[in-house]
Motif scaffolding. Structure first.
Motif, PDB file in Angstrom:
ATOM      1  N   MET A 152     -41.484  -2.286 -16.892  1.00 12.17           N
ATOM      2  CA  MET A 152     -40.476  -1.812 -15.941  1.00 12.17           C
ATOM      3  C   MET A 152     -40.829  -2.333 -14.549  1.00 12.17           C
ATOM      4  O   MET A 152     -42.008  -2.473 -14.211  1.00 12.17           O
ATOM      5  N   TYR A 153     -39.807  -2.569 -13.742  1.00  9.66           N
ATOM      6  CA  TYR A 153     -40.071  -3.106 -12.401  1.00  9.66           C
ATOM      7  C   TYR A 153     -40.973  -2.182 -11.595  1.00  9.66           C
ATOM      8  O   TYR A 153     -41.829  -2.632 -10.863  1.00  9.66           O
ATOM      9  N   ASN A 154     -40.792  -0.866 -11.770  1.00  6.84           N
ATOM     10  CA  ASN A 154     -41.564   0.058 -10.934  1.00  6.84           C
ATOM     11  C   ASN A 154     -43.027   0.194 -11.356  1.00  6.84           C
ATOM     12  O   ASN A 154     -43.829   0.753 -10.615  1.00  6.84           O
ATOM     13  N   SER A 155     -43.362  -0.312 -12.527  1.00  7.38           N
ATOM     14  CA  SER A 155     -44.774  -0.198 -12.918  1.00  7.38           C
ATOM     15  C   SER A 155     -45.451  -1.567 -12.923  1.00  7.38           C
ATOM     16  O   SER A 155     -46.630  -1.683 -13.204  1.00  7.38           O
ATOM     17  N   LYS A 156     -44.634  -2.592 -12.586  1.00  7.90           N
ATOM     18  CA  LYS A 156     -45.169  -3.953 -12.608  1.00  7.90           C
ATOM     19  C   LYS A 156     -46.109  -4.124 -11.429  1.00  7.90           C
ATOM     20  O   LYS A 156     -45.748  -3.789 -10.304  1.00  7.90           O
ATOM     21  N   GLY A 157     -47.293  -4.620 -11.709  1.00  9.00           N
ATOM     22  CA  GLY A 157     -48.271  -4.772 -10.641  1.00  9.00           C
ATOM     23  C   GLY A 157     -47.746  -5.609  -9.487  1.00  9.00           C
ATOM     24  O   GLY A 157     -48.094  -5.366  -8.336  1.00  9.00           O
ATOM     25  N   ASN A 158     -46.882  -6.564  -9.800  1.00  8.87           N
ATOM     26  CA  ASN A 158     -46.447  -7.464  -8.736  1.00  8.87           C
ATOM     27  C   ASN A 158     -45.009  -7.201  -8.278  1.00  8.87           C
ATOM     28  O   ASN A 158     -44.381  -8.074  -7.707  1.00  8.87           O
ATOM     29  N   ALA A 159     -44.492  -6.005  -8.536  1.00 12.25           N
ATOM     30  CA  ALA A 159     -43.165  -5.661  -8.010  1.00 12.25           C
ATOM     31  C   ALA A 159     -43.268  -5.623  -6.486  1.00 12.25           C
ATOM     32  O   ALA A 159     -43.968  -4.786  -5.928  1.00 12.25           O
ATOM     33  N   LYS A 160     -42.543  -6.510  -5.834  1.00 10.71           N
ATOM     34  CA  LYS A 160     -42.784  -6.671  -4.396  1.00 10.71           C
ATOM     35  C   LYS A 160     -41.858  -5.821  -3.524  1.00 10.71           C
ATOM     36  O   LYS A 160     -42.103  -5.665  -2.337  1.00 10.71           O
ATOM     37  N   TYR A 161     -40.801  -5.326  -4.119  1.00 12.37           N
ATOM     38  CA  TYR A 161     -39.784  -4.704  -3.266  1.00 12.37           C
ATOM     39  C   TYR A 161     -39.485  -3.261  -3.666  1.00 12.37           C
ATOM     40  O   TYR A 161     -38.359  -2.794  -3.526  1.00 12.37           O
ATOM     41  N   ASN A 162     -40.498  -2.567  -4.150  1.00 16.23           N
ATOM     42  CA  ASN A 162     -40.270  -1.214  -4.647  1.00 16.23           C
ATOM     43  C   ASN A 162     -40.849  -0.127  -3.745  1.00 16.23           C
ATOM     44  O   ASN A 162     -40.874   1.025  -4.127  1.00 16.23           O
ATOM     45  N   ASN A 163     -41.309  -0.495  -2.542  1.00 17.89           N
ATOM     46  CA  ASN A 163     -41.832   0.520  -1.623  1.00 17.89           C
ATOM     47  C   ASN A 163     -40.675   1.117  -0.829  1.00 17.89           C
ATOM     48  O   ASN A 163     -40.006   0.410  -0.069  1.00 17.89           O
ATOM     49  N   LYS A 164     -40.471   2.413  -1.019  1.00 22.78           N
ATOM     50  CA  LYS A 164     -39.273   3.076  -0.476  1.00 22.78           C
ATOM     51  C   LYS A 164     -39.148   2.870   1.040  1.00 22.78           C
ATOM     52  O   LYS A 164     -40.090   3.118   1.792  1.00 22.78           O
ATOM     53  N   THR A 165     -37.980   2.416   1.448  1.00 20.55           N
ATOM     54  CA  THR A 165     -37.763   2.144   2.863  1.00 20.55           C
ATOM     55  C   THR A 165     -36.285   2.288   3.209  1.00 20.55           C
ATOM     56  O   THR A 165     -35.428   2.139   2.328  1.00 20.55           O
ATOM     57  N   THR A 166     -36.001   2.562   4.485  1.00 21.55           N
ATOM     58  CA  THR A 166     -34.612   2.586   4.940  1.00 21.55           C
ATOM     59  C   THR A 166     -34.322   1.348   5.792  1.00 21.55           C
ATOM     60  O   THR A 166     -33.294   1.280   6.455  1.00 21.55           O
ATOM     61  N   ARG A 167     -35.275   0.411   5.805  1.00 24.94           N
ATOM     62  CA  ARG A 167     -35.107  -0.806   6.612  1.00 24.94           C
ATOM     63  C   ARG A 167     -35.102  -2.047   5.726  1.00 24.94           C
ATOM     64  O   ARG A 167     -35.668  -2.026   4.636  1.00 24.94           O
ATOM     65  N   PRO A 168     -34.506  -3.132   6.235  1.00 20.66           N
ATOM     66  CA  PRO A 168     -34.550  -4.369   5.460  1.00 20.66           C
ATOM     67  C   PRO A 168     -35.992  -4.855   5.292  1.00 20.66           C
ATOM     68  O   PRO A 168     -36.830  -4.639   6.169  1.00 20.66           O
ATOM     69  N   VAL A 169     -36.238  -5.500   4.187  1.00 18.25           N
ATOM     70  CA  VAL A 169     -37.589  -6.000   3.896  1.00 18.25           C
ATOM     71  C   VAL A 169     -37.552  -7.531   3.854  1.00 18.25           C
ATOM     72  O   VAL A 169     -36.679  -8.116   3.197  1.00 18.25           O
ATOM     73  N   GLU A 170     -38.496  -8.148   4.531  1.00 20.28           N
ATOM     74  CA  GLU A 170     -38.565  -9.601   4.590  1.00 20.28           C
ATOM     75  C   GLU A 170     -39.042 -10.196   3.265  1.00 20.28           C
ATOM     76  O   GLU A 170     -39.523  -9.471   2.400  1.00 20.28           O
ATOM     77  N   SER A 171     -38.939 -11.497   3.139  1.00 19.70           N
ATOM     78  CA  SER A 171     -39.395 -12.168   1.921  1.00 19.70           C
ATOM     79  C   SER A 171     -40.893 -11.968   1.729  1.00 19.70           C
ATOM     80  O   SER A 171     -41.691 -12.157   2.648  1.00 19.70           O
ATOM     81  N   MET A 172     -41.232 -11.595   0.522  1.00 21.34           N
ATOM     82  CA  MET A 172     -42.650 -11.446   0.145  1.00 21.34           C
ATOM     83  C   MET A 172     -43.086 -12.613  -0.745  1.00 21.34           C
ATOM     84  O   MET A 172     -44.021 -12.482  -1.518  1.00 21.34           O
ATOM     85  N   MET A 173     -42.402 -13.704  -0.597  1.00 20.18           N
ATOM     86  CA  MET A 173     -42.759 -14.909  -1.349  1.00 20.18           C
ATOM     87  C   MET A 173     -44.240 -15.242  -1.190  1.00 20.18           C
ATOM     88  O   MET A 173     -44.883 -15.764  -2.101  1.00 20.18           O
ATOM     89  N   TRP A 174     -44.788 -14.938  -0.013  1.00 18.42           N
ATOM     90  CA  TRP A 174     -46.202 -15.248   0.253  1.00 18.42           C
ATOM     91  C   TRP A 174     -47.144 -14.562  -0.741  1.00 18.42           C
ATOM     92  O   TRP A 174     -48.287 -14.993  -0.911  1.00 18.42           O
ATOM     93  N   LYS A 175     -46.652 -13.528  -1.432  1.00 19.40           N
ATOM     94  CA  LYS A 175     -47.512 -12.854  -2.419  1.00 19.40           C
ATOM     95  C   LYS A 175     -47.545 -13.612  -3.746  1.00 19.40           C
ATOM     96  O   LYS A 175     -48.376 -13.324  -4.598  1.00 19.40           O
ATOM     97  N   ASN A 176     -46.590 -14.529  -3.929  1.00 21.58           N
ATOM     98  CA  ASN A 176     -46.609 -15.342  -5.152  1.00 21.58           C
ATOM     99  C   ASN A 176     -47.721 -16.388  -5.023  1.00 21.58           C
ATOM    100  O   ASN A 176     -47.973 -16.894  -3.932  1.00 21.58           O
ATOM    101  N   ARG A 177     -48.315 -16.697  -6.138  1.00 19.46           N
ATOM    102  CA  ARG A 177     -49.330 -17.756  -6.102  1.00 19.46           C
ATOM    103  C   ARG A 177     -48.681 -19.043  -6.590  1.00 19.46           C
ATOM    104  O   ARG A 177     -48.233 -19.106  -7.727  1.00 19.46           O
ATOM    105  N   PHE A 178     -48.604 -20.033  -5.732  1.00 17.62           N
ATOM    106  CA  PHE A 178     -48.047 -21.325  -6.157  1.00 17.62           C
ATOM    107  C   PHE A 178     -48.643 -22.442  -5.325  1.00 17.62           C
ATOM    108  O   PHE A 178     -49.292 -22.184  -4.316  1.00 17.62           O
TER     109      PHE A 178
END
Ligand SMILES: Nc1ccn([C@H]2C[C@H](O)[C@@H](COP(=O)(O)OP(=O)(O)OP(=O)(O)O)O2)c(=O)n1
Length: 178
Positions: A152-178
């Protein structure tokens, strides 16, 4: 298969779909209308780096609206906080926003089973247009998912956009390893 209005209501009753706040009049035939939250954000740097953490600055949409211009990516956020535990949620634009030349996502419309958050909007416009906090901005549609979900997305270690917020969230692409 896309959920109908009555099926969306059933899932809300069961708690497998959560939309907060929920207003019955925002439920369409097979979609739910979401609204523009009061916070917008833009990147601090004009040139973005896909490997770096590109920082954003937030600002509030004034009561009498805010004019968006072409050539800038604005990150917006839905008023609605959603949880979707058994279906695939998709964020779509609305014809009425599209007819004003407003795109609400650059490439990503799909959500994940287990996504629990407000939705970040990747807004660009075809010509200058004034927008307002609280205006209808998009719609959520829900697809039936085929097969068992292993992660599930909420239990995935690398789910990047699941931290509850009322504000827009920037790209977390930097957390990907490539
Ligand atoms: N315009 C959009 C599209 C999606 N989402 C949310 C719902 C998705 O469940 C979550 C992650 O979207 P993606 O899977 O497309 O994003 P990534 O693959 O980049 O991130 P992750 O590695 O966290 O899956 O972001 C959002 O807030 N705004």
């Amino acid at each position: 298969m896309i959920l109908s209005d009555s099926r969306i209501l059933e899932e809300i009753e069961k708690g497998t779909i959560i939309i907060e706040p929920f207003k019955r009049e925002c439920l369409g035939t097979n979609s739910y209308d979401v609204h523009l939250g009061k916070y917008l954000a833009t990147y601090k740097s004009r040139v973005l780096d896909a490997k770096a953490h590109n920082e954003i600055e937030h600002f509030e949409i004034p009561k009498d609206g805010y004019v968006l211009y072409p050539g800038t990516l604005y990150l917006g956020v839905t008023v609605e906080y959603t949880e979707t535990h058994g279906h695939v949620p998709f964020l779509e634009g609305k014809s009425s926003t599209g007819r004003l030349g407003i795109d609400i996502h650059a490439t990503a419309g799909k959500g994940d089973v287990g996504f629990c958050n407000t939705w970040t909007l990747e807004i660009s416009v075809a010509q200058p247009v004034k927008i307002y906090a609280g205006m209808p901005i998009g719609q959520l549609i829900y697809f039936v998912v085929e097969g068992k979900i292993e992660t599930m997305y909420n239990s995935k270690g690398n789910a990047k956009y699941n931290n509850k917020t009322t504000r827009p969230v920037e790209s977390m692409m930097w957390k990907n390893r490539f």
